[in-house]
Design an enzyme around this catalytic site. Structure first.
Site, PDB file in Angstrom:
ATOM      1  N   SER A   1     -10.475   0.070   7.063  1.00  0.00           N
ATOM      2  CA  SER A   1      -9.845   0.162   5.737  1.00  0.00           C
ATOM      3  C   SER A   1      -9.143  -1.101   5.268  1.00  0.00           C
ATOM      4  O   SER A   1      -8.657  -1.151   4.146  1.00  0.00           O
ATOM      5  CB  SER A   1      -8.852   1.326   5.702  1.00  0.00           C
TER       6      SER A   1
ATOM      7  N   SER B   1      -9.849   2.369   2.783  1.00  0.00           N
ATOM      8  CA  SER B   1      -8.918   3.071   1.918  1.00  0.00           C
ATOM      9  C   SER B   1      -7.956   2.138   1.180  1.00  0.00           C
ATOM     10  O   SER B   1      -7.275   2.561   0.251  1.00  0.00           O
ATOM     11  CB  SER B   1      -8.099   4.059   2.756  1.00  0.00           C
TER      12      SER B   1
ATOM     13  N   LYS C   1       0.850  -1.200   0.000  1.00  0.00           N
ATOM     14  CA  LYS C   1       0.000   0.000   0.000  1.00  0.00           C
ATOM     15  C   LYS C   1       0.881   1.244   0.000  1.00  0.00           C
ATOM     16  O   LYS C   1       1.909   1.284   0.682  1.00  0.00           O
ATOM     17  CB  LYS C   1      -0.917  -0.023   1.233  1.00  0.00           C
TER      18      LYS C   1
END
Length: 490
Positions: free
Chosen positions: A182, A158, A78
């Protein structure tokens, strides 16, 4: 897409050790798959040369019978984790082309165990969002589609890029992060497994901060076993993070197959909310029956302050964000928009660098921390947070783990909820409580909606009892037998 990219992390590691294929072979397959799947927009930085270099080194170690726990396994990272020499922007314009000169603790743990980095994954700007529509690079696309409908769906947020990449076979597994859901919500939307460990299990050093008392690193993977393998490597004590816990790690991988016989599973009545879809409710009831059939005892519990969790979260998180993001002023790194004086430079840099959702949350956070409102909002929210934690402490006196839905709905199309921030925030209704209380939670795919989209069930454990999450998660995975895959359209 090749068969190697469809392997689970566990099977890939076994194959690499048995020399059925090399790390270079599986890495090249992933690189080709990523290049042919750019329409999914899962990766914001691809690192094929670095990946092949790491793969060759892994193959050299494997040839000698050496290597770490993830030796030769290609994964995605990420864009929240600082990676030395590779651009890290948290998908925000304000960080420009920032390239760290150091490695986050979590990713260093992965490389130390032989993992191979395929690239950086898309995400909501500064991890603020539930649909991954706030990224400066545009949204990643969910590999899943509704039956008979070509509308692009969100992979959740997210950590949308991480979920999209794992679901679309663009990596064996991926790092993610969870501030209010998330990891778990994107996992639910994409038919993958995601676990947020206890706060403090994984170091936050080198992660771009959103809300420091809520942020926690964790993996998104294809199976419960895979998530246990990756989480074990990601978690470690770190003196560089003052909130890092120096505690023993159990054998989580072994916990996955232990079953739930004799466990007490709590069912919170407050999670049966108005407006929850019938299919989510039906899946929850099915999960209860699966666990009962496997020998667990089902206990009705109450978490009375649940209804205050979202309001408290959307005070605490923006408040901490306004403090954390004050460092982005255009002076030391990232984007700078020059003004006629210093104040104007600050204002123009932040106005142009931050997206609308980040600006909205920073304004909320600054407001609730301002003189005259601090006691009325922030302090009160912190007291509510303590009440929510105490609810869980009381509930866990009568149960070993808690079963809930992960999300109130399956994946939705882009634009369907982004016009109404409140409706978007309601996506986190089942997940924010664990962040506020610092507890572990795992999302496991358990069924399909009427539209053919994945639906997840969430298991919440006591603090530092990820083992319970893996035991119950493993049982749900076996009972559900979820093997559905998205039909390839990309």
């Amino acid at each position: 897409m090749t068969d190697l990219t469809k392997l689970t992390l566990a099977d890939a590691l076994d194959g690499l050790k048995a020399k059925k294929f090399s790390s270079r072979e599986i890495t090249q397959d992933f690189i080709q798959t990523i290049e042919g799947s750019r329409i999914l927009n899962a990766y914001v930085v691809e690192t094929p040369d670095k990946a092949l270099e790491m793969a060759d080194k892994a193959d050299a170690r494997l040839a000698k019978g050496e290597g770490g726990r993830l030796e030769g396994a290609p994964i995605g990272v990420k864009d929240l984790y600082c990676t030395k020499g590779v651009r890290t922007t948290a998908c925000s314009n304000i960080l420009g082309e920032f390239t760290p000169t150091y490695e986050s603790t979590v990713t260093q743990n992965l490389w130390d165990e032989g993992a191979v980095m395929l690239g950086k994954l898309n995400m909501d700007e500064f991890a603020m969002g539930s649909s991954n529509e706030t990224s400066r690079f545009g949204p990643p696309i969910n590999p899943w589609r509704r039956k008979g409908d070509n509308a692009g769906l969100t992979p959740g947020g997210s950590s949308g890029g991480s979920a999209s990449a794992v679901s679309g076979d663009l990596c064996l597994a991926a790092t993610a992060s969870d501030t209010g859901g998330s990891i778990r919500q994107p996992a639910s939307f994409t038919g993958t497994v995601g676990i947020k460990p206890t706060y403090g299990r994984a170091s936050r050093w080198g992660m771009v901060a959103f809300a420091s008392s809520l942020d926690q690193a964790g993996p998104i993977a294809k199976t419960v076993e895979d998530s246990a393998i990756l989480l074990d490597v990601m978690c470690s004590h770190d003196p560089k993070d003052s909130t890092s816990l120096n505690v023993e790690k159990p054998d989580w991988r072994a916990d996955v197959s232990k079953g739930v016989k004799g466990m007490r599973i709590g069912i919170p009545k407050e999670y049966r909310m108005d407006g929850m879809s019938k299919e989510i409710d039906a899946l929850w009831n099915q999960g209860i029956e699966w666990l009962k059939a496997a020998g667990a005892e089902i206990i009705d519990i109450s978490l009375p302050h649940t209804k205050y969790a979202l309001p408290a979260y959307y005070i605490v998180a923006p408040a901490e964000a306004s403090s954390n993001l004050a460092r982005y002023d255009g002076m030391r790194y990232g984007t700078r928009v020059a003004g006629e004086n210093l104040t104007e430079t600050y204002e123009d840099t932040r106005a142009n660098g931050f997206g609308r959702e980040v600006q909205r949350r920073l304004m909320i956070g600054t407001y609730v921390l301002s003189s005259g409102y601090y006691d009325a909002y922030y302090l009160r929210a912190q007291k509510v947070r303590t009440k929510i934690l105490n609810d869980f402490v009381d509930a866990f006196e009568s149960c070993d783990a808690i079963l809930t839905p992960t999300c109130p709905s399956p994946a939705f199309a882009f634009g369907e909820k982004s016009g109404d921030p409140v409706e978007m925030y309601l996506n986190d209704v089942f997940t924010v409580t664990t962040n506020l209380a610092g507890l572990p939670g795992i999302s496991v795919p358990a069924g399909l909606s009427a539209d053919g989209l994945p639906l997840g069930l969430q298991v919440i454990g006591k603090a530092l009892d990820e083992s319970a999450c893996f035991r119950v998660g493993g049982e749900l995975e076996r009972a559900a037998g979820f093997v559905a895959r998205p039909e390839k359209w990309w």
